[in-house]
Scaffold this motif. Sequence first.
Motif, PDB file in Angstrom:
ATOM      1  N   SER A 111       0.817  -1.214   0.000  1.00 22.61           N
ATOM      2  CA  SER A 111       0.000   0.000   0.000  1.00 22.61           C
ATOM      3  C   SER A 111       0.848   1.260   0.000  1.00 22.61           C
ATOM      4  O   SER A 111       0.679   2.149  -0.846  1.00 22.61           O
ATOM      5  CB  SER A 111      -0.951  -0.003   1.199  1.00 22.61           C
ATOM      6  OG  SER A 111      -1.948  -0.999   1.047  1.00 22.61           O
ATOM      7  N   GLU A 112       1.764   1.366   0.940  1.00 25.25           N
ATOM      8  CA  GLU A 112       2.563   2.583   1.050  1.00 25.25           C
ATOM      9  C   GLU A 112       3.497   2.765  -0.136  1.00 25.25           C
ATOM     10  O   GLU A 112       3.665   3.879  -0.652  1.00 25.25           O
ATOM     11  CB  GLU A 112       3.354   2.570   2.361  1.00 25.25           C
ATOM     12  CG  GLU A 112       2.489   2.722   3.596  1.00 25.25           C
ATOM     13  CD  GLU A 112       1.606   3.968   3.546  1.00 25.25           C
ATOM     14  OE1 GLU A 112       2.137   5.055   3.201  1.00 25.25           O
ATOM     15  OE2 GLU A 112       0.401   3.861   3.822  1.00 25.25           O
ATOM     16  N   ASP A 113       4.104   1.676  -0.594  1.00 23.85           N
ATOM     17  CA  ASP A 113       5.022   1.776  -1.728  1.00 23.85           C
ATOM     18  C   ASP A 113       4.283   2.132  -3.019  1.00 23.85           C
ATOM     19  O   ASP A 113       4.776   2.919  -3.832  1.00 23.85           O
ATOM     20  CB  ASP A 113       5.803   0.474  -1.900  1.00 23.85           C
ATOM     21  CG  ASP A 113       6.863   0.286  -0.827  1.00 23.85           C
ATOM     22  OD1 ASP A 113       7.157   1.263  -0.116  1.00 23.85           O
ATOM     23  OD2 ASP A 113       7.390  -0.831  -0.695  1.00 23.85           O
TER      24      ASP A 113
ATOM     25  N   PRO B  74     -11.408 -15.459  -7.316  1.00 24.83           N
ATOM     26  CA  PRO B  74     -10.313 -14.578  -6.906  1.00 24.83           C
ATOM     27  C   PRO B  74      -8.956 -15.220  -7.216  1.00 24.83           C
ATOM     28  O   PRO B  74      -8.776 -16.419  -7.036  1.00 24.83           O
ATOM     29  CB  PRO B  74     -10.520 -14.446  -5.392  1.00 24.83           C
ATOM     30  CG  PRO B  74     -11.958 -14.771  -5.166  1.00 24.83           C
ATOM     31  CD  PRO B  74     -12.297 -15.813  -6.193  1.00 24.83           C
ATOM     32  N   LYS B  75      -8.025 -14.426  -7.688  1.00 19.95           N
ATOM     33  CA  LYS B  75      -6.682 -14.917  -7.980  1.00 19.95           C
ATOM     34  C   LYS B  75      -5.865 -14.960  -6.691  1.00 19.95           C
ATOM     35  O   LYS B  75      -5.956 -14.056  -5.861  1.00 19.95           O
ATOM     36  CB  LYS B  75      -5.991 -14.018  -9.004  1.00 19.95           C
ATOM     37  CG  LYS B  75      -6.641 -14.031 -10.379  1.00 19.95           C
ATOM     38  CD  LYS B  75      -5.873 -13.171 -11.365  1.00 19.95           C
ATOM     39  CE  LYS B  75      -6.498 -13.230 -12.756  1.00 19.95           C
ATOM     40  NZ  LYS B  75      -5.764 -12.413 -13.746  1.00 19.95           N
ATOM     41  N   GLU B  76      -5.075 -16.015  -6.531  1.00 26.95           N
ATOM     42  CA  GLU B  76      -4.264 -16.143  -5.341  1.00 26.95           C
ATOM     43  C   GLU B  76      -3.012 -15.281  -5.459  1.00 26.95           C
ATOM     44  O   GLU B  76      -2.655 -14.810  -6.535  1.00 26.95           O
ATOM     45  CB  GLU B  76      -3.867 -17.603  -5.117  1.00 26.95           C
ATOM     46  CG  GLU B  76      -3.006 -18.202  -6.210  1.00 26.95           C
ATOM     47  CD  GLU B  76      -2.662 -19.652  -5.959  1.00 26.95           C
ATOM     48  OE1 GLU B  76      -3.037 -20.170  -4.896  1.00 26.95           O
ATOM     49  OE2 GLU B  76      -2.015 -20.261  -6.826  1.00 26.95           O
ATOM     50  N   GLY B  77      -2.321 -15.093  -4.348  1.00 30.78           N
ATOM     51  CA  GLY B  77      -1.086 -14.328  -4.351  1.00 30.78           C
ATOM     52  C   GLY B  77      -1.328 -12.833  -4.260  1.00 30.78           C
ATOM     53  O   GLY B  77      -2.465 -12.358  -4.150  1.00 30.78           O
ATOM     54  N   ASN B  78      -0.254 -12.077  -4.292  1.00 29.89           N
ATOM     55  CA  ASN B  78      -0.328 -10.621  -4.213  1.00 29.89           C
ATOM     56  C   ASN B  78      -0.847 -10.068  -5.533  1.00 29.89           C
ATOM     57  O   ASN B  78      -0.213 -10.218  -6.570  1.00 29.89           O
ATOM     58  CB  ASN B  78       1.062 -10.056  -3.904  1.00 29.89           C
ATOM     59  CG  ASN B  78       1.031  -8.565  -3.600  1.00 29.89           C
ATOM     60  OD1 ASN B  78       0.056  -7.882  -3.873  1.00 29.89           O
ATOM     61  ND2 ASN B  78       2.101  -8.060  -3.020  1.00 29.89           N
ATOM     62  N   GLN B  79      -2.001  -9.439  -5.515  1.00 29.73           N
ATOM     63  CA  GLN B  79      -2.622  -8.892  -6.727  1.00 29.73           C
ATOM     64  C   GLN B  79      -2.756  -7.371  -6.659  1.00 29.73           C
ATOM     65  O   GLN B  79      -3.592  -6.778  -7.340  1.00 29.73           O
ATOM     66  CB  GLN B  79      -4.010  -9.529  -6.923  1.00 29.73           C
ATOM     67  CG  GLN B  79      -4.010 -11.023  -7.089  1.00 29.73           C
ATOM     68  CD  GLN B  79      -3.335 -11.476  -8.371  1.00 29.73           C
ATOM     69  OE1 GLN B  79      -3.330 -10.746  -9.370  1.00 29.73           O
ATOM     70  NE2 GLN B  79      -2.774 -12.674  -8.372  1.00 29.73           N
ATOM     71  N   SER B  80      -1.949  -6.726  -5.842  1.00 25.96           N
ATOM     72  CA  SER B  80      -2.079  -5.279  -5.634  1.00 25.96           C
ATOM     73  C   SER B  80      -1.893  -4.499  -6.936  1.00 25.96           C
ATOM     74  O   SER B  80      -0.998  -4.784  -7.722  1.00 25.96           O
ATOM     75  CB  SER B  80      -1.052  -4.807  -4.601  1.00 25.96           C
ATOM     76  OG  SER B  80      -1.281  -5.414  -3.344  1.00 25.96           O
ATOM     77  N   HIS B  81      -2.748  -3.504  -7.140  1.00 23.74           N
ATOM     78  CA  HIS B  81      -2.679  -2.640  -8.304  1.00 23.74           C
ATOM     79  C   HIS B  81      -3.361  -1.322  -7.969  1.00 23.74           C
ATOM     80  O   HIS B  81      -3.974  -1.185  -6.906  1.00 23.74           O
ATOM     81  CB  HIS B  81      -3.330  -3.299  -9.524  1.00 23.74           C
ATOM     82  CG  HIS B  81      -4.755  -3.688  -9.309  1.00 23.74           C
ATOM     83  ND1 HIS B  81      -5.140  -4.779  -8.551  1.00 23.74           N
ATOM     84  CD2 HIS B  81      -5.919  -3.122  -9.740  1.00 23.74           C
ATOM     85  CE1 HIS B  81      -6.459  -4.883  -8.534  1.00 23.74           C
ATOM     86  NE2 HIS B  81      -6.950  -3.881  -9.240  1.00 23.74           N
TER      87      HIS B  81
END
Length: 343
Positions: A90-92, A198-205
């Motif tokens: 989130s912060e990055d 839902p896709k597994e793993g980190n999906q941050s966007h």
Amino acid sequence: MYITITAQKLGGNYSSGSGDFVDYLEKENQDLDQDGGEYFFNQYDDKITAEEVVREIDANTAKLEKTEPRFYSITLSPSKYELNRLQNSSEDLKKYTREVMKDYVASFNREINDRPVSIDDIKYYAKIEHQRTFKGTDKQVRENQPFASKILQLKSDIQKVERGEISGNIARMEREIQKLEKTAPHQQNGERIVQGMPKEGNQSHVHIIVSRKDASNRFSLSPGSKYKASKVELNGKTVKRGFDRDKFFGKAEKTFDKNFGYQRNFVETYNARKEFIRNPKSYFSALMKLPTSEKAMAMRILKQTGMPIMPSIPTSQAQLALKVFNRLRKGLDIAVKSSSIGI
């Protein structure tokens, strides 16, 4: 880094305001408590409500025609390799977004009050999401579709048998369904991948909504301009116009690499993906000239994105180019969607 720029959709399920789009961006917060959700943010503020976003975007539309988009949507989608470089998603990503929007304004060939467009001239709001679901266009869903169709037909037949419309062995059909579920080529956590899962793993966007008009509500700033850089006479005055997407996408990549110490592979670059679309032969020729370790990584990345590659690599450059070119003619549309580079 996959980046798209999309104009607001007018008509259909979208109104002339931004409410529907902002509601869509709030979907991930619906199942979370107030403290667990993500707020909107902009260049200077962190906790902006959806109501404020709608109010500010919808009030910033002076002199726009009904057929002109009121806002644009920008999506920043880091790959799993890029996400692995982040210490705090989130912060990055918030930090990265603020730097990318500086790259965005620098890509306009416009002036406001006789100076280049600055970050303070635009009105934008961004939202980080951490989940994604499989879409019907995803490779996993498409290749599972024949199994899904057979399963649906078997379930329909079972219902007909139960209603007495046809004769059949329900137990046998149920066993066939179980077999199809297990043998579908794409699975996640032991389940057949289907659309909406839902896709597994980190999906941050990151989703960004940016007003078509500048912050003063006087000037139009369109990243959808077909011009990279040109001049036009307007009311007797020479006015610059245009937006350089190539410049923006390239700078956005370099900004990520600089901020997070990321070593970008050849196939991850915007210029390489663009070359893939325009000249597949040249693209794969350049790929084969990479050092062995970088080439191996490139092949892993290509396989995961669903872009068509050969199961074995011929030693002859000419042989490679010929085989790849022939295969790409059939798979090019899929590759373009996978790259999401907006050209």
